[in-house]
Motif scaffolding. Structure first.
Motif, PDB file in Angstrom:
ATOM      1  N   ASN A  56       0.825  -1.203   0.000  1.00  0.00           N
ATOM      2  CA  ASN A  56       0.000   0.000   0.000  1.00  0.00           C
ATOM      3  C   ASN A  56       0.860   1.254   0.000  1.00  0.00           C
ATOM      4  O   ASN A  56       2.050   1.216   0.336  1.00  0.00           O
ATOM      5  CB  ASN A  56      -0.892   0.040   1.256  1.00  0.00           C
ATOM      6  CG  ASN A  56      -1.965  -1.018   1.250  1.00  0.00           C
ATOM      7  OD1 ASN A  56      -2.304  -1.582   0.216  1.00  0.00           O
ATOM      8  ND2 ASN A  56      -2.507  -1.305   2.431  1.00  0.00           N
ATOM      9  N   GLN A 103      -2.608   5.080   2.264  1.00  0.00           N
ATOM     10  CA  GLN A 103      -3.552   3.966   2.409  1.00  0.00           C
ATOM     11  C   GLN A 103      -3.351   3.248   3.748  1.00  0.00           C
ATOM     12  O   GLN A 103      -4.319   2.883   4.427  1.00  0.00           O
ATOM     13  CB  GLN A 103      -3.385   2.987   1.245  1.00  0.00           C
ATOM     14  CG  GLN A 103      -3.894   3.506  -0.080  1.00  0.00           C
ATOM     15  CD  GLN A 103      -3.550   2.599  -1.243  1.00  0.00           C
ATOM     16  OE1 GLN A 103      -2.494   1.915  -1.241  1.00  0.00           O
ATOM     17  NE2 GLN A 103      -4.405   2.578  -2.266  1.00  0.00           N
ATOM     18  N   ASN A 104      -2.109   3.052   4.126  1.00  0.00           N
ATOM     19  CA  ASN A 104      -1.835   2.391   5.408  1.00  0.00           C
ATOM     20  C   ASN A 104      -2.245   3.268   6.584  1.00  0.00           C
ATOM     21  O   ASN A 104      -2.759   2.767   7.589  1.00  0.00           O
ATOM     22  CB  ASN A 104      -0.350   2.034   5.508  1.00  0.00           C
ATOM     23  CG  ASN A 104      -0.011   0.762   4.766  1.00  0.00           C
ATOM     24  OD1 ASN A 104      -0.793  -0.176   4.737  1.00  0.00           O
ATOM     25  ND2 ASN A 104       1.156   0.734   4.149  1.00  0.00           N
TER      26      ASN A 104
END
Length: 393
Positions: free
Chosen positions: A344, A348-349
């Motif tokens: 990712n 996103q993380n």
């Protein structure tokens, strides 16, 4: 504390740990005069100028003692006792405040209150006044240490006075002073997590250690230090993980205030599942000094985060179903890896991690990775589709 009536009282609650058996609560109430409240901001150098009543309430006995104050000093020594044992003779003899100033505003971190009690042997009519004749039931309770002849002669009351004072302090949730001559109320009134992180922005010792870790993210191992004290912040020696191991082990024989550590290039840019479990395990093992001030920091190549415990009950409930057994943790790790992984983007993380801990009792802060000069509380929006600044209470 939120006020339960229409008064302008300023209330703080102190929870006192009395050991494995129970806890008790003390409420410290400041009831300002109209002139003081109208003329001064509540946070402006409070300890040097407060005028009004200072009252102490115990959960068991209600109003224990009060004193009038003017411009930060004690105006009178009159006290009122409303405890169920009917013991009086106690008054507040000293009040002092400690705190810090930021941007011209004074934040209280400690209030030290000393209570003096007089269980003496004069003729003042106290129920425990041996010179005036003790209550027979009380004499029996104290193994006949008193005198029932109404006289003062030759009776050593010092031990009995000490026992009564100790009992008074304990029953009202206080602690006996080291000299054995009064009760103490000396517990920190802890700033909320966001105010604590505002302080971290000015903490040169913390910045130095985070910068040290920032310089090691290109190594092939994790590094870290334990936070061993606050005000000022102190740290353990630097410890390191094994090369290419993606983990770090440490042990501590004493309670700690947090830890700082790094993830090297190729590892997650956010806290790992193991990082969360460490916080849970430390609390369960009694290794966290105060959960309200405990902080975990993470430095990676381009991201910096901090975690604080905002609600201990929610956090322990979160941990009990994820970290309590090996099987629980293995299941959690699988669920974690499905949403948070190195394929990712950092964004996103970050979003996935914020969603993961949303009901965990933890509060997430994002730091400025350039100089660690700002810390912003973040969470995900209601739809869990984006990051927003948290309403920091």
């Amino acid at each position: 504390m939120e006020s339960v009536d229409e008064s302008e009282a300023i209330d703080n609650m102190v929870i006192v740990d009395k050991g494995a058996e129970s806890t008790t609560a003390i409420v410290v109430r400041h009831l300002p005069t109209d002139n003081w409240y109208a003329g001064r901001p509540m946070a402006e150098d409070f300890g040097n100028n407060f005028s009004g009543k200072l009252q102490l309430f115990s959960a068991e006995n209600g109003l224990v003692v009060e004193v009038d104050m003017e411009n930060g000093g004690i105006l009178g020594k009159d006290s009122e006792s409303n405890n169920s044992t009917g013991r009086g003779g106690c008054s507040i003899s000293s009040v002092s405040y400690a705190g810090l100033s930021q941007a011209g505003v004074f934040y209280i971190t400690n209030i030290n209150i000393i209570i003096d009690c007089d269980f003496g042997s004069g003729s003042g009519g106290d129920p425990f006044d041996l010179g005036n004749g003790s209550d027979p039931d009380e004499e029996e309770d104290n193994n006949g240490s008193g005198s029932s002849d109404g006289g003062n002669g030759g009776v050593d009351t010092s031990f009995l006075e000490f026992e009564l004072l100790s009992q008074f302090c304990q029953e009202n949730g206080f602690i006996l002073s080291p000299q054995g001559d009064g009760c103490l109320v000396d517990e920190p009134f802890i700033l909320n997590p966001c105010k604590q992180m505002d302080q971290a922005e000015q903490d040169s010792a913390l910045k130095s250690k985070l910068n040290e870790l920032k310089g090691k993210v290109n190594d092939n191992r994790e590094f870290g230090r334990l936070i061993t004290g606050t005000n000022p912040t102190t740290f353990s020696n630097l410890f390191a993980g094994q090369p290419n191991d993606g983990g770090i082990n440490f042990s501590t024989g004493s309670k700690i205030d947090g830890f700082v550590h790094s993830h090297y290039n190729g590892l997650l840019p956010v806290f790992s599942g193991s990082d969360l479990k460490v916080i849970y395990d430390l609390h369960k093992q009694g290794k966290i000094r105060k959960w309200k001030t405990f902080t975990a920091y993470l430095v990676t190549n381009g991201t910096t985060y901090a975690l604080k415990i905002d609600d201990i009950d929610d956090f322990l409930a979160f941990g009990d179903v994820r970290f309590k057994t090996t099987g629980f943790f293995q299941l959690f790790e699988a669920q974690y890896a499905a949403k948070i992984n190195t394929t990712n983007t950092n964004g996103q993380n970050e979003l996935a991690f914020a969603n993961l801990i949303k009901e965990s009792g933890l509060k997430l802060f994002k730091g400025n990775p350039l100089n660690f000069g700002t810390w912003t509380s973040i969470t995900s929006n209601s739809a869990e589709t984006g990051i927003i600044n948290d309403n920091c209470n």
